[in-house]
Design an enzyme around this catalytic site. Structure first.
Site, PDB file in Angstrom:
ATOM      1  N   SER A 137      -6.230  39.168 116.266  1.00 32.54           N
ATOM      2  CA  SER A 137      -6.814  39.204 114.916  1.00 32.54           C
ATOM      3  C   SER A 137      -7.538  40.527 114.653  1.00 32.54           C
ATOM      4  O   SER A 137      -7.465  41.078 113.554  1.00 32.54           O
ATOM      5  CB  SER A 137      -7.836  38.072 114.749  1.00 32.54           C
ATOM      6  OG  SER A 137      -7.282  36.835 115.109  1.00 32.54           O
ATOM      7  N   ILE A 358       6.885   9.189 111.474  1.00 34.23           N
ATOM      8  CA  ILE A 358       7.876   8.283 110.879  1.00 34.23           C
ATOM      9  C   ILE A 358       8.942   7.924 111.914  1.00 34.23           C
ATOM     10  O   ILE A 358       9.469   6.810 111.930  1.00 34.23           O
ATOM     11  CB  ILE A 358       8.511   8.935 109.618  1.00 34.23           C
ATOM     12  CG1 ILE A 358       7.491   8.953 108.473  1.00 34.23           C
ATOM     13  CG2 ILE A 358       9.784   8.201 109.191  1.00 34.23           C
ATOM     14  CD1 ILE A 358       7.929   9.726 107.237  1.00 34.23           C
ATOM     15  N   GLY A 360       8.508   7.315 114.922  1.00 33.22           N
ATOM     16  CA  GLY A 360       8.003   6.427 115.962  1.00 33.22           C
ATOM     17  C   GLY A 360       8.259   7.027 117.341  1.00 33.22           C
ATOM     18  O   GLY A 360       8.203   8.246 117.523  1.00 33.22           O
ATOM     19  N   GLU A 384       1.247  36.712 112.076  1.00 36.46           N
ATOM     20  CA  GLU A 384       0.870  37.405 110.838  1.00 36.46           C
ATOM     21  C   GLU A 384      -0.524  36.983 110.365  1.00 36.46           C
ATOM     22  O   GLU A 384      -0.804  36.985 109.179  1.00 36.46           O
ATOM     23  CB  GLU A 384       1.906  37.170 109.720  1.00 36.46           C
ATOM     24  CG  GLU A 384       2.865  38.333 109.531  1.00 36.46           C
ATOM     25  CD  GLU A 384       4.025  38.273 110.514  1.00 36.46           C
ATOM     26  OE1 GLU A 384       3.880  37.566 111.542  1.00 36.46           O
ATOM     27  OE2 GLU A 384       5.031  38.932 110.281  1.00 36.46           O
ATOM     28  N   THR A 386      -3.892  34.260 111.733  1.00 38.09           N
ATOM     29  CA  THR A 386      -4.158  32.819 111.816  1.00 38.09           C
ATOM     30  C   THR A 386      -4.685  32.299 110.472  1.00 38.09           C
ATOM     31  O   THR A 386      -5.005  33.082 109.580  1.00 38.09           O
ATOM     32  CB  THR A 386      -5.234  32.542 112.894  1.00 38.09           C
ATOM     33  OG1 THR A 386      -6.434  33.216 112.479  1.00 38.09           O
ATOM     34  CG2 THR A 386      -4.814  33.047 114.266  1.00 38.09           C
ATOM     35  N   GLU A 388      -7.541  31.089 109.909  1.00 39.62           N
ATOM     36  CA  GLU A 388      -8.913  31.590 109.693  1.00 39.62           C
ATOM     37  C   GLU A 388      -8.852  33.004 109.089  1.00 39.62           C
ATOM     38  O   GLU A 388      -9.598  33.334 108.157  1.00 39.62           O
ATOM     39  CB  GLU A 388      -9.701  31.628 111.020  1.00 39.62           C
ATOM     40  CG  GLU A 388     -10.082  30.257 111.574  1.00 39.62           C
ATOM     41  CD  GLU A 388      -8.912  29.488 112.163  1.00 39.62           C
ATOM     42  OE1 GLU A 388      -7.935  30.125 112.601  1.00 39.62           O
ATOM     43  OE2 GLU A 388      -8.968  28.247 112.174  1.00 39.62           O
TER      44      GLU A 388
HETATM   45  C1  LIG Z   1       5.199  33.457 119.667  1.00 33.98           C
HETATM   46  C2  LIG Z   1       4.362  34.576 119.144  1.00 33.98           C
HETATM   47  C3  LIG Z   1       4.975  35.715 118.634  1.00 33.98           C
HETATM   48  C4  LIG Z   1       4.196  36.805 118.220  1.00 33.98           C
HETATM   49  N1  LIG Z   1       4.818  37.944 117.780  1.00 33.98           N
HETATM   50  C5  LIG Z   1       4.090  39.060 117.549  1.00 33.98           C
HETATM   51  C6  LIG Z   1       4.721  40.315 117.249  1.00 33.98           C
HETATM   52  O1  LIG Z   1       5.940  40.393 117.132  1.00 33.98           O
HETATM   53  N2  LIG Z   1       3.939  41.405 117.120  1.00 33.98           N
HETATM   54  C7  LIG Z   1       2.578  41.359 117.226  1.00 33.98           C
HETATM   55  O2  LIG Z   1       1.912  42.393 117.094  1.00 33.98           O
HETATM   56  N3  LIG Z   1       1.938  40.173 117.497  1.00 33.98           N
HETATM   57  C8  LIG Z   1       2.669  39.035 117.656  1.00 33.98           C
HETATM   58  N4  LIG Z   1       2.032  37.844 117.953  1.00 33.98           N
HETATM   59  C9  LIG Z   1       0.588  37.835 118.129  1.00 33.98           C
HETATM   60  C10 LIG Z   1      -0.139  37.174 116.975  1.00 33.98           C
HETATM   61  O3  LIG Z   1      -0.097  38.004 115.853  1.00 33.98           O
HETATM   62  C11 LIG Z   1      -1.579  36.892 117.445  1.00 33.98           C
HETATM   63  O4  LIG Z   1      -1.510  35.879 118.434  1.00 33.98           O
HETATM   64  C12 LIG Z   1      -2.463  36.444 116.301  1.00 33.98           C
HETATM   65  O5  LIG Z   1      -2.723  37.521 115.437  1.00 33.98           O
HETATM   66  C13 LIG Z   1      -3.802  35.879 116.801  1.00 33.98           C
HETATM   67  O6  LIG Z   1      -4.393  36.743 117.695  1.00 33.98           O
HETATM   68  P1  LIG Z   1      -4.935  36.214 119.110  1.00 33.98           P
HETATM   69  O7  LIG Z   1      -3.867  35.389 119.712  1.00 33.98           O
HETATM   70  O8  LIG Z   1      -5.390  37.392 119.881  1.00 33.98           O
HETATM   71  O9  LIG Z   1      -6.130  35.293 118.763  1.00 33.98           O
HETATM   72  P2  LIG Z   1      -7.660  35.774 118.576  1.00 33.98           P
HETATM   73  O10 LIG Z   1      -7.709  36.925 117.637  1.00 33.98           O
HETATM   74  O11 LIG Z   1      -8.260  35.950 119.903  1.00 33.98           O
HETATM   75  O12 LIG Z   1      -8.273  34.504 117.864  1.00 33.98           O
HETATM   76  C14 LIG Z   1      -8.603  33.321 118.593  1.00 33.98           C
HETATM   77  C15 LIG Z   1      -9.139  32.291 117.607  1.00 33.98           C
HETATM   78  O13 LIG Z   1     -10.318  32.778 116.965  1.00 33.98           O
HETATM   79  C16 LIG Z   1     -10.128  32.774 115.546  1.00 33.98           C
HETATM   80  N5  LIG Z   1     -10.819  33.942 114.993  1.00 33.98           N
HETATM   81  C17 LIG Z   1     -10.665  35.245 115.350  1.00 33.98           C
HETATM   82  N6  LIG Z   1     -11.483  36.027 114.630  1.00 33.98           N
HETATM   83  C18 LIG Z   1     -12.175  35.212 113.782  1.00 33.98           C
HETATM   84  C19 LIG Z   1     -13.147  35.408 112.760  1.00 33.98           C
HETATM   85  N7  LIG Z   1     -13.582  36.624 112.453  1.00 33.98           N
HETATM   86  N8  LIG Z   1     -13.631  34.331 112.118  1.00 33.98           N
HETATM   87  C20 LIG Z   1     -13.181  33.088 112.397  1.00 33.98           C
HETATM   88  N9  LIG Z   1     -12.251  32.827 113.354  1.00 33.98           N
HETATM   89  C21 LIG Z   1     -11.745  33.874 114.015  1.00 33.98           C
HETATM   90  C22 LIG Z   1      -8.628  32.841 115.334  1.00 33.98           C
HETATM   91  O14 LIG Z   1      -8.264  32.328 114.067  1.00 33.98           O
HETATM   92  C23 LIG Z   1      -8.154  31.960 116.481  1.00 33.98           C
HETATM   93  O15 LIG Z   1      -8.305  30.610 116.114  1.00 33.98           O
HETATM   94  C24 LIG Z   1       2.795  36.726 118.303  1.00 33.98           C
HETATM   95  C25 LIG Z   1       2.182  35.554 118.762  1.00 33.98           C
HETATM   96  C26 LIG Z   1       2.937  34.495 119.191  1.00 33.98           C
HETATM   97  C27 LIG Z   1       2.255  33.270 119.722  1.00 33.98           C
END
Ligand SMILES: Cc1cc2nc3c(=O)[nH]c(=O)nc-3n(C[C@H](O)[C@H](O)[C@H](O)COP(=O)(O)OP(=O)(O)OC[C@H]3O[C@@H](n4cnc5c(N)ncnc54)[C@H](O)[C@@H]3O)c2cc1C
Length: 404
Positions: A137, A358, A360, A384, A386, A388
């Site tokens: 994020s 649905i 079951g 793209e 989360t 949040e």
């Molecule tokens: C299958 C898959 C494919 C992906 N493909 C790509 C890709 O092609 N290229 C790429 O660059 N990335 C990719 N990603 C990464 C994805 O973009 C990140 O996982 C996503 O942006 C979330 O980042 P994080 O996992 O580090 O979670 P974190 O940023 O660590 O967040 C953890 C939790 O804290 C919450 N959070 C974080 N900051 C705040 C805030 N300020 N306020 C409130 N809540 C907050 C988040 O919503 C989440 O619930 C992929 C991820 C997956 C699982």
């Protein structure tokens, strides 16, 4: 017709023709085969070959570069159809779409000519890479860095995480830090167009220093690989800074955030597609399964569930098409893209869960498609940005638009 007057749901004749063609392809070639590729976690190469023949890698690439030159709205309609079949298939195209967008909007003529024709045919596929092991994020916390070296090229070092199509792509749009002292940090970030050997876990020759560790094992979203990328002295010519060295250095963050906006419409369309499929499966099963002497569809509790599901799918589709149409019309769509992504991805998960209920006990069995959807849907809550992060985007944009 002005955007505001356009019925969001209506399709032009061309849009009808292409979405019907894609739906037929999905019904015949994807849905019957998804179980196999999902179970084996195998890249669906024959399906991808057919997608190349259908031109699906060049949907938004201009005709002068060999693509179809279609707009975001039509692209979103196609993505909905593909995701209705299997979201991993749309995953094969989606990062490619973001890469094409970045090139079309910010690339130099030379960069476009070098890559777009081969991207339009699917000969090379694109990935994009922001995330790292310690961040997703918080993009400004990126640690991977690039430093100009004696021959004028930039040497990239660091580790990227979660790169969709990380192994099989031929080009990755990578956001790295070029000025560690920049304040705010985003002004010191640059997007490099990193070419690589598709399928090679260890790159050699001109691409030496870029390695791809084994794919990450995932709960769902199988078939399409997600990998780390390890940059260890990888040299990228200055000419491959997105937009060129003069215009592109330090502009990577802004370029990537722009691309994420269309990426959000894209993920929203995926949410609509998976929810639509879950609704279809729920409607069918509810009319087949009998309890207490009648089909469960005749129990009001089940009908209410179906009613809520269908309503949410429709609302998610309308939000998605609205955001896409605004973007196509050159109007502001940041707020709308955030709303579409938030609502459609949550809808994807909720409608899939309702359909699962649905079904079951059979919903828990791998014999039924809904089991795969149940594992696939949560991805859309994450990629793209989360939910949040979407709420943060929506809140910020709302306050900007309604400043007193
Ligand atoms: C299958 C898959 C494919 C992906 N493909 C790509 C890709 O092609 N290229 C790429 O660059 N990335 C990719 N990603 C990464 C994805 O973009 C990140 O996982 C996503 O942006 C979330 O980042 P994080 O996992 O580090 O979670 P974190 O940023 O660590 O967040 C953890 C939790 O804290 C919450 N959070 C974080 N900051 C705040 C805030 N300020 N306020 C409130 N809540 C907050 C988040 O919503 C989440 O619930 C992929 C991820 C997956 C699982």
């Amino acid at each position: 017709m002005a955007v505001a007057e356009t019925p969001y749901y209506e399709k032009t004749d061309d849009q009808k023709a292409i979405t019907e063609m894609v739906r037929q392809f999905v019904d015949e070639q994807i849905i019957p085969k998804a179980e196999h590729y999902d179970g084996a976690d195998e890249f669906p190469a024959p399906i991808v070959e057919q997608m190349k023949e259908l031109g699906l890698f060049g949907v938004t690439i201009p005709e002068e570069y060999g693509g179809m030159g279609l707009d975001l709205t039509t692209y979103a309609m196609i993505v909905e159809e593909l995701s209705r079949g299997w979201i991993s298939i749309s995953g094969v195209v989606n990062t490619h779409f973001i890469g094409s967008y970045l090139l079309m909007k910010f690339g130099t003529d030379e960069q476009k000519e070098r890559l777009l024709p081969r991207m339009a045919t699917g000969e090379i596929r694109a990935a994009f890479s922001l995330s790292e092991p310690e961040l997703g994020s918080d993009v400004q916390a990126i640690k991977t860095s690039a430093k100009k070296v004696d021959d004028g090229a930039y040497e990239i070092n660091g580790q990227k995480m979660w790169v969709t199509n990380g192994l099989q792509s031929g080009v990755v749009f990578v956001l790295v830090k070029t000025d560690p002292k920049a304040d705010p940090a985003y002004k010191g970030m640059t997007c490099f167009i990193c070419e690589k050997e598709p399928g090679a876990s260890e790159n050699t020759g001109a691409h030496a220093g870029l390695n791809v560790p084994p794919k990450i094992k995932k709960m769902g979203y199988k078939g399409v690989e997600s990998t780390e990328l390890v940059f260890d002295g990888y040299k990228c010519p200055a000419s491959m800074i997105l937009g060129g060295e003069d215009a592109g250095l330090g502009k990577g963050f802004v370029q990537m955030m722009d691309a994420l906006e269309v990426g959000r419409v894209n993920v929203a369309a995926r949410g609509v597609g998976i929810a639509q499929r879950a609704l279809e499966l729920g409607l069918k099963y509810a009319q087949e399964r009998k309890t207490f002497g009648k089909p469960i569809a005749q129990h009001q509790a089940i009908q209410f569930k179906l009613a809520d599901m269908a309503t949410k799918v429709e609302a998610a589709r309308l939000l998605t098409l609205k955001a896409a149409r605004l973007k196509d019309a050159g109007e502001r769509s940041d707020l709308e893209a955030g709303m579409a992504k938030l609502f459609a991805s949550e809808t994807g998960k909720e409608v899939v869960e309702d359909s699962f209920r649905i079904h079951g006990g059979y919903g828990y069995s791998k014999e039924y498609e809904i089991e795969r959807l149940y594992r696939d849907a949560p991805l859309l809550l994450i990629g793209e940005g989360t939910s949040e992060i979407q709420r943060m985007v929506i809140g910020k944009k709302l306050l900007q638009r309604h400043k007193i």
